[in-house]
Design a protein around this motif. Structure first.
Motif, PDB file in Angstrom:
ATOM      1  N   LEU A 176      -7.241  56.001 -18.678  1.00  0.00           N
ATOM      2  CA  LEU A 176      -5.817  55.753 -18.883  1.00  0.00           C
ATOM      3  C   LEU A 176      -5.349  54.496 -18.167  1.00  0.00           C
ATOM      4  CD1 LEU A 176      -3.032  56.540 -19.918  1.00  0.00           C
ATOM      5  CD2 LEU A 176      -2.799  58.049 -17.924  1.00  0.00           C
ATOM      6  N   TRP A 177      -5.811  54.287 -16.951  1.00  0.00           N
ATOM      7  CA  TRP A 177      -5.321  53.129 -16.206  1.00  0.00           C
ATOM      8  C   TRP A 177      -5.760  51.816 -16.870  1.00  0.00           C
ATOM      9  CZ3 TRP A 177      -7.832  49.114 -13.660  1.00  0.00           C
ATOM     10  CH2 TRP A 177      -9.214  49.229 -13.500  1.00  0.00           C
ATOM     11  N   LEU A 178      -6.969  51.814 -17.450  1.00  0.00           N
ATOM     12  CA  LEU A 178      -7.428  50.622 -18.160  1.00  0.00           C
ATOM     13  C   LEU A 178      -6.613  50.412 -19.441  1.00  0.00           C
ATOM     14  CD1 LEU A 178     -11.329  50.473 -17.913  1.00  0.00           C
ATOM     15  CD2 LEU A 178      -9.694  48.717 -17.217  1.00  0.00           C
ATOM     16  N   ALA A 179      -6.295  51.506 -20.131  1.00  0.00           N
ATOM     17  CA  ALA A 179      -5.460  51.392 -21.323  1.00  0.00           C
ATOM     18  C   ALA A 179      -4.109  50.782 -20.965  1.00  0.00           C
ATOM     19  CB  ALA A 179      -5.280  52.762 -21.969  1.00  0.00           C
ATOM     20  N   GLN A 180      -3.551  51.171 -19.857  1.00  0.00           N
ATOM     21  CA  GLN A 180      -2.269  50.613 -19.421  1.00  0.00           C
ATOM     22  C   GLN A 180      -2.391  49.132 -19.107  1.00  0.00           C
ATOM     23  OE1 GLN A 180      -1.564  53.355 -16.189  1.00  0.00           O
ATOM     24  NE2 GLN A 180      -0.347  54.735 -17.460  1.00  0.00           N
ATOM     25  N   GLU A 181      -3.497  48.740 -18.486  1.00  0.00           N
ATOM     26  CA  GLU A 181      -3.702  47.324 -18.186  1.00  0.00           C
ATOM     27  C   GLU A 181      -3.910  46.509 -19.463  1.00  0.00           C
ATOM     28  OE1 GLU A 181      -3.396  45.829 -15.163  1.00  0.00           O
ATOM     29  OE2 GLU A 181      -2.676  47.842 -14.644  1.00  0.00           O
ATOM     30  N   LEU A 182      -4.612  47.074 -20.421  1.00  0.00           N
ATOM     31  CA  LEU A 182      -4.841  46.372 -21.679  1.00  0.00           C
ATOM     32  C   LEU A 182      -3.539  46.199 -22.457  1.00  0.00           C
ATOM     33  CD1 LEU A 182      -8.142  48.142 -22.717  1.00  0.00           C
ATOM     34  CD2 LEU A 182      -7.902  45.747 -22.079  1.00  0.00           C
ATOM     35  N   GLU A 183      -2.691  47.208 -22.403  1.00  0.00           N
ATOM     36  CA  GLU A 183      -1.398  47.084 -23.063  1.00  0.00           C
ATOM     37  C   GLU A 183      -0.547  46.023 -22.358  1.00  0.00           C
ATOM     38  OE1 GLU A 183       2.202  49.963 -24.698  1.00  0.00           O
ATOM     39  OE2 GLU A 183       0.550  50.812 -23.531  1.00  0.00           O
ATOM     40  N   ARG A 184      -0.614  45.997 -21.053  1.00  0.00           N
ATOM     41  CA  ARG A 184       0.149  45.013 -20.281  1.00  0.00           C
ATOM     42  C   ARG A 184      -0.297  43.592 -20.596  1.00  0.00           C
ATOM     43  NH1 ARG A 184      -0.802  42.141 -15.937  1.00  0.00           N
ATOM     44  NH2 ARG A 184      -2.803  43.159 -15.545  1.00  0.00           N
ATOM     45  N   THR A 185      -1.585  43.407 -20.830  1.00  0.00           N
ATOM     46  CA  THR A 185      -2.117  42.059 -21.055  1.00  0.00           C
ATOM     47  C   THR A 185      -2.193  41.683 -22.543  1.00  0.00           C
ATOM     48  OG1 THR A 185      -4.335  43.043 -20.778  1.00  0.00           O
ATOM     49  CG2 THR A 185      -3.408  41.863 -18.903  1.00  0.00           C
ATOM     50  N   GLY A 186      -1.505  42.433 -23.407  1.00  0.00           N
ATOM     51  CA  GLY A 186      -1.354  42.029 -24.796  1.00  0.00           C
ATOM     52  C   GLY A 186      -2.512  42.339 -25.707  1.00  0.00           C
ATOM     53  N   HIS A 187      -3.231  43.434 -25.461  1.00  0.00           N
ATOM     54  CA  HIS A 187      -4.376  43.768 -26.305  1.00  0.00           C
ATOM     55  C   HIS A 187      -4.033  44.777 -27.396  1.00  0.00           C
ATOM     56  CE1 HIS A 187      -6.452  41.917 -22.878  1.00  0.00           C
ATOM     57  NE2 HIS A 187      -7.357  41.599 -23.766  1.00  0.00           N
ATOM     58  N   LEU A 188      -2.746  44.945 -27.680  1.00  0.00           N
ATOM     59  CA  LEU A 188      -2.319  45.741 -28.817  1.00  0.00           C
ATOM     60  C   LEU A 188      -1.606  44.823 -29.802  1.00  0.00           C
ATOM     61  CD1 LEU A 188      -0.904  49.047 -27.273  1.00  0.00           C
ATOM     62  CD2 LEU A 188      -2.967  48.796 -28.654  1.00  0.00           C
ATOM     63  N   PRO A 189      -1.760  45.072 -31.108  1.00  0.00           N
ATOM     64  CA  PRO A 189      -1.032  44.246 -32.075  1.00  0.00           C
ATOM     65  C   PRO A 189       0.455  44.498 -31.979  1.00  0.00           C
ATOM     66  CG  PRO A 189      -2.100  46.085 -33.171  1.00  0.00           C
ATOM     67  CD  PRO A 189      -2.577  46.105 -31.748  1.00  0.00           C
ATOM     68  N   ALA A 190       1.248  43.567 -32.523  1.00  0.00           N
ATOM     69  CA  ALA A 190       2.689  43.747 -32.562  1.00  0.00           C
ATOM     70  C   ALA A 190       3.013  45.042 -33.297  1.00  0.00           C
ATOM     71  CB  ALA A 190       3.339  42.562 -33.263  1.00  0.00           C
ATOM     72  N   PRO A 191       4.041  45.782 -32.862  1.00  0.00           N
ATOM     73  CA  PRO A 191       4.354  47.061 -33.504  1.00  0.00           C
ATOM     74  C   PRO A 191       4.663  46.924 -34.979  1.00  0.00           C
ATOM     75  CG  PRO A 191       6.122  46.356 -32.016  1.00  0.00           C
ATOM     76  CD  PRO A 191       4.948  45.478 -31.751  1.00  0.00           C
ATOM     77  N   SER A 192       5.144  45.773 -35.373  1.00  0.00           N
ATOM     78  CA  SER A 192       5.406  45.531 -36.793  1.00  0.00           C
ATOM     79  C   SER A 192       5.411  44.037 -37.025  1.00  0.00           C
ATOM     80  CB  SER A 192       6.743  46.134 -37.230  1.00  0.00           C
ATOM     81  OG  SER A 192       7.805  45.523 -36.511  1.00  0.00           O
ATOM     82  N   ILE A 193       5.083  43.654 -38.227  1.00  0.00           N
ATOM     83  CA  ILE A 193       5.087  42.241 -38.589  1.00  0.00           C
ATOM     84  C   ILE A 193       6.465  41.896 -39.127  1.00  0.00           C
ATOM     85  CG2 ILE A 193       4.072  40.466 -40.056  1.00  0.00           C
ATOM     86  CD1 ILE A 193       2.225  41.522 -37.890  1.00  0.00           C
ATOM     87  N   PRO A 194       7.171  40.948 -38.521  1.00  0.00           N
ATOM     88  CA  PRO A 194       8.509  40.614 -38.991  1.00  0.00           C
ATOM     89  C   PRO A 194       8.472  39.963 -40.368  1.00  0.00           C
ATOM     90  CG  PRO A 194       7.764  38.998 -37.393  1.00  0.00           C
ATOM     91  CD  PRO A 194       6.722  40.096 -37.417  1.00  0.00           C
ATOM     92  N   ALA A 195       9.639  39.915 -40.984  1.00  0.00           N
ATOM     93  CA  ALA A 195       9.738  39.242 -42.275  1.00  0.00           C
ATOM     94  C   ALA A 195       9.342  37.786 -42.116  1.00  0.00           C
ATOM     95  CB  ALA A 195      11.169  39.351 -42.803  1.00  0.00           C
ATOM     96  N   PRO A 196       8.748  37.207 -43.151  1.00  0.00           N
ATOM     97  CA  PRO A 196       8.321  35.810 -43.045  1.00  0.00           C
ATOM     98  C   PRO A 196       9.473  34.898 -42.658  1.00  0.00           C
ATOM     99  CG  PRO A 196       7.472  36.817 -45.056  1.00  0.00           C
ATOM    100  CD  PRO A 196       8.422  37.792 -44.451  1.00  0.00           C
ATOM    101  N   ARG A 197       9.164  33.911 -41.820  1.00  0.00           N
ATOM    102  CA  ARG A 197      10.165  32.924 -41.449  1.00  0.00           C
ATOM    103  C   ARG A 197      10.490  32.051 -42.653  1.00  0.00           C
ATOM    104  NH1 ARG A 197       6.549  32.663 -37.233  1.00  0.00           N
ATOM    105  NH2 ARG A 197       5.690  30.704 -37.955  1.00  0.00           N
ATOM    106  N   PRO A 198      11.615  31.353 -42.624  1.00  0.00           N
ATOM    107  CA  PRO A 198      11.929  30.453 -43.743  1.00  0.00           C
ATOM    108  C   PRO A 198      10.802  29.454 -43.958  1.00  0.00           C
ATOM    109  CG  PRO A 198      13.812  30.693 -42.267  1.00  0.00           C
ATOM    110  CD  PRO A 198      12.655  31.369 -41.596  1.00  0.00           C
ATOM    111  N   VAL A 199      10.594  29.065 -45.196  1.00  0.00           N
ATOM    112  CA  VAL A 199       9.565  28.102 -45.519  1.00  0.00           C
ATOM    113  C   VAL A 199       9.905  26.780 -44.846  1.00  0.00           C
ATOM    114  CG1 VAL A 199       8.432  26.876 -47.405  1.00  0.00           C
ATOM    115  CG2 VAL A 199       9.192  29.242 -47.717  1.00  0.00           C
ATOM    116  N   PRO A 200       8.923  26.101 -44.221  1.00  0.00           N
ATOM    117  CA  PRO A 200       9.196  24.815 -43.584  1.00  0.00           C
ATOM    118  C   PRO A 200       9.868  23.848 -44.547  1.00  0.00           C
ATOM    119  CG  PRO A 200       7.006  25.581 -43.036  1.00  0.00           C
ATOM    120  CD  PRO A 200       7.537  26.525 -44.054  1.00  0.00           C
ATOM    121  N   PRO A 201      10.683  22.938 -44.008  1.00  0.00           N
ATOM    122  CA  PRO A 201      11.492  22.065 -44.860  1.00  0.00           C
ATOM    123  C   PRO A 201      10.715  21.364 -45.947  1.00  0.00           C
ATOM    124  CG  PRO A 201      12.107  21.798 -42.560  1.00  0.00           C
ATOM    125  CD  PRO A 201      10.918  22.701 -42.573  1.00  0.00           C
ATOM    126  N   ARG A 202       9.534  20.858 -45.632  1.00  0.00           N
ATOM    127  CA  ARG A 202       8.791  20.102 -46.644  1.00  0.00           C
ATOM    128  C   ARG A 202       8.361  20.976 -47.812  1.00  0.00           C
ATOM    129  NH1 ARG A 202       6.938  14.932 -45.483  1.00  0.00           N
ATOM    130  NH2 ARG A 202       7.404  14.216 -43.373  1.00  0.00           N
TER     131      ARG A 202
END
Length: 370
Positions: free
Chosen positions: A239-265
């Motif tokens: 459990l303690w390692l799981a907590q450290e891995l979560e703290r250091t960003g080893h889980l994917p984002a909880p959800s993928i946001p909607a696509p950002r606007p298409v770049p100007p070009r």
């Protein structure tokens, strides 16, 4: 496999392999597959996957689109990993000098990869990412990953994973250590190849979803990956390692946001036919959305394949006269650089190869690869 890699019949319900086929990579690969660990070949004497076939080398494409994998060939590294015993028999009977990689994600494994490379320690803020170390703390003698993981464990009042006798541990030829655990229900991300900020500690990486680990018993030109102690099965991730891995960003984002606007070009990438400017923008936005979404997911989540597929598709649409080349390429570069800042050289190489392949195969009816 090495004589010290011993498994009893009770481990799998099958006879122990070491007495009859000592040194056989086939026996080790079969043993791994019986445990639900998909395997793939490594190049003889190396830690890297066996080379793709000539067609895959000369025509870059995403593994999901490759006919080689369903046909039973080993192209694309851990994407070709299998539990199929007939396929394993064929691969390692044909090439008994192949090493063995285990695809961590499909195997449900997470491996703490502790290095012992001779190197000058980094600045204090990089020794344990996210944990400041005061100047008053004496770091004399800190020289490798065994030391940094021990410091982290001590801070949490826990024993070091390097000393965890309840789980499978494998000594590497360079003097490092792989500590194997069961990942559980969470889809942990690999930190191999990512920024130092997402390592668990200096010289301590994580091999999980999006990477592979070298199977115990594999021998390279530098030596063998030898299990130590008596335990031959991975334990549950503490459990303690799981907590450290979560703290250091080893889980994917909880959800993928909607696509950002298409770049100007991208707004200038007008279709030559078949729908006009609005349709061009929608088409390009659809193609770029997965690339942009990679910006919300840590490295190792498939960015290279996603970018290659987008470049291939855009190349096909350019060849069919459905996108303006200069503007579409610029939009692709902008989306990729926004998703992976500072990786211009890598991005340029992927886009160049993907576009070159796509330009040879015009896409007249859809953005899908034929």
């Amino acid at each position: 496999m090495p004589a010290e890699l011993q498994f009893s019949a009770s481990d799998s319900g099958t006879p122990s392999p070491e007495s009859s086929v000592a040194g056989s990579m086939l026996a080790t690969a079969s043993w791994c597959a019986r445990r639900g660990w998909p395997v793939h070949p490594l190049a003889p004497g190396l830690k890297t996957p066996a080379a793709n076939c000539s067609a895959c080398r000369t025509n870059p494409h995403a593994p999901a689109d490759c006919p080689c994998i369903p046909a039973g060939r080993w192209c694309h590294g851990f994407y070709a990993a299998t539990l199929n015993q007939d396929r394993i028999q064929r691969w390692w009977s044909t090439r008994p000098d192949f090493g063995i990689g285990v695809a961590c994600g499909p195997a449900g494994l997470i491996v703490i990869d502790i290095d012992a490379h001779p190197a000058e320690p980094p600045t204090r803020n990089r020794i344990l990412p996210g944990i400041p170390i005061s100047d008053s703390v004496d770091l004399t003698g800190l020289a490798n990953g065994f030391h940094t993981i021990a410091v982290l464990a001590a801070l949490r009042g826990q024993p070091s994973p390097a000393d965890d006798e309840t789980t499978l541990r494998v000594r590497t030829p360079s003097g490092g250590l792989h500590v194997w655990y069961r990942a559980g229900e969470r889809r942990w991300l690999s930190s191999v190849g990512s920024s130092p900020a997402r390592a668990l500690a200096w010289q301590v990486d994580i091999r999980a979803y999006g990477s592979y680990i070298i199977a115990p018993g594999t021998t390279t030109s530098r030596g063998s990956y030898a299990p130590i102690g008596t335990t031959r099965e991975p334990a549950a991730l503490p459990l303690w390692l799981a907590q450290e891995l979560e703290r250091t960003g080893h889980l994917p984002a909880p959800s993928i946001p909607a696509p950002r606007p298409v770049p100007p070009r991208a707004h200038q990438a007008v279709l030559a036919a078949g729908g006009g400017r609005d349709h061009a923008q929608r088409t390009l936005a659809t193609i770029l959305a997965p690339v942009e979404a990679c910006g919300q997911v840590a490295e190792g989540a498939g960015f290279s394949d996603t970018l290659n597929r987008a470049a291939y598709t855009i190349g096909g649409l350019i060849a069919a006269g459905r996108l303006h080349q200069a503007d579409a390429e610029q939009a692709l570069h902008e989306a990729a650089l926004a998703a992976r800042p500072g990786q211009e050289r890598r991005i340029e190489q992927i886009i160049r190869s993907g576009l070159a392949a796509g330009l040879k195969r015009p896409l007249h009816t859809s953005g899908r690869r034929p």
